[in-house]
Design an enzyme around this catalytic site. Sequence first.
Site, PDB file in Angstrom:
ATOM      1  N   SER A 259       0.789  -1.288   0.127  1.00 37.68           N
ATOM      2  CA  SER A 259       0.080   0.126  -0.160  1.00 37.68           C
ATOM      3  C   SER A 259       0.724   1.288  -0.016  1.00 37.68           C
ATOM      4  O   SER A 259       2.024   1.298   0.357  1.00 37.68           O
ATOM      5  CB  SER A 259      -0.907   0.082   1.233  1.00 37.68           C
ATOM      6  N   LYS A 260       0.412   2.328  -0.534  1.00 42.21           N
ATOM      7  CA  LYS A 260       1.201   3.666  -0.941  1.00 42.21           C
ATOM      8  C   LYS A 260       1.546   4.222   0.610  1.00 42.21           C
ATOM      9  O   LYS A 260       2.427   4.963   0.587  1.00 42.21           O
ATOM     10  CB  LYS A 260       0.441   4.373  -1.714  1.00 42.21           C
ATOM     11  N   ARG A 261       0.773   3.649   1.497  1.00 39.52           N
ATOM     12  CA  ARG A 261       1.307   4.073   2.914  1.00 39.52           C
ATOM     13  C   ARG A 261       2.477   3.464   3.194  1.00 39.52           C
ATOM     14  O   ARG A 261       3.383   4.081   4.243  1.00 39.52           O
ATOM     15  CB  ARG A 261       0.067   3.985   3.719  1.00 39.52           C
TER      16      ARG A 261
END
Length: 489
Positions: A259-261
């Site tokens: 995930s981009k987090r």
Amino acid sequence: MNTSANASGVRVRIAPSPTGEPHVGTAYIALFNYLFAKKHGGAFILRIEDTDATRSTSEFEQKVLDALKWCGLEWSEGPDVGGPYGPYRQSERKDIYRPYVDRIVEAGHGFKCFCTPERLDKMREAQRAAGKPPKYDGLCLHLTAEEVTKRVAAGEPHVVRMKIPTEGACKFVDGVYGPVEIPWDAVDMQVLLKADGMPTYHMANVVDDHLMKITHVARGEEWLASVPKHILIYQYLGLEPPVFMHLSLMRNADKSKLSKRKNPTSISYYSALGYLPEALMNFLGLFFIQIAEGEELLTVDQLAEKFDPENLSKAGAIFDIQKLDWLNGRWLREQLSEEDFTQRVLEWAMENDRVRQGLRLSQSRISKLGELPDLAGFLLKSDLGLTPASFARVKSTPEEILEVLNQVQPDLEKMPEWTVESIEAELRASADRLGKKLKVVVAPLFVAVSGSSRSLPLFDSMAILGRSVVRQRLKVAAQVVASMAGSGK
Ligand code: GLU
């Protein structure tokens, strides 16, 4: 790839929804399909799944096309090149789906549902409270034909749902997972047609795979649980389902979903930083083949030769950036001629017009050309080398800077467009939400984005860098500032 000579009859597709920055996961699935088509002398098709009108944009669609082209994955049919089974954009196929939904309803396999969103919310809440997974309770299944006709005539909003068997399980063989069994009890009475007349993903996906003569559906494992619905729709329509292949998702090293987090996930991030598409394809392709150590450096053609979908790598797809870095370095150092290398560097620097834009903004700010690397070099850097000292000129405390960064990051995520104007408007709104002056918000962002307190105008710089690079820089900045917080900067 010569996909026009489709002797095998194999037809596969990538079906992205243009609702966000093109994701490396899309390139991963696209590459699998591309290699599959290449291996079988089949066709690789691109279809845009934009039935979710509120989240799909033409800007994202263009980005998906550009990103997949940058990867070198060419399709023989798609919204940009046309083809015999077009249009290849679902929003342009709206009228095609209705008769299929009608057929399902007329055969008694579907029903009109008049439940209001409020009722459904309450129903789900009660189910959750009782520890049950939320699922339609079937209230409208029992309406009489007369009542349905009356309510439709009265103009009452409704959707069409599919019926689900009440007993037993859906059994099928997945090309990757092998035999799968999902009890019907775990399958919801899926909405097929929304109240506005648009089909849902499930309905449009099945109809299009049928009409586009797709023989093999290879996609991420998150869709495995949808297969029973899809098989049922095929059955209700008297159609033969394609072969399904569900690929394990790419994961972070800690096995969590990519995930981009945690990691940059946008293809544009990797191209902006100077990864070669050959290296990214090489990296992703290694998830699909078995090779001995020392044989890692492979072109897409070589990947296709070694590709055997019957014997997929069982290693799991861990997105290991160090391995990507290693492969990219080898591609740069070993695979490019001197001339090629120069050409690639120039193309990379000009990507998204960033050097030209950077020079335009720099001209009025320099007295010698030699000042340019310091002033505008941040537009090309992969790492700004931020340290607590980078924030020395920012007047706020580390805690205040963190507050700004924490507010701004999600604000920038929800912007539909990424332009100088929209960035400025959003940052002004962020400042309002924080009850701070714009310059208090802008000062730390300047450092986060450019590495220095003296550089090019912030909104322009952010627009040039692109959302995925800015996202990563803000994340790094937040880590640096968090290390200062409480340490009395
Ligand atoms: N539109 C779906 C997606 O974005 C496609 C899933 C499928 O390939 O069926 O993932």
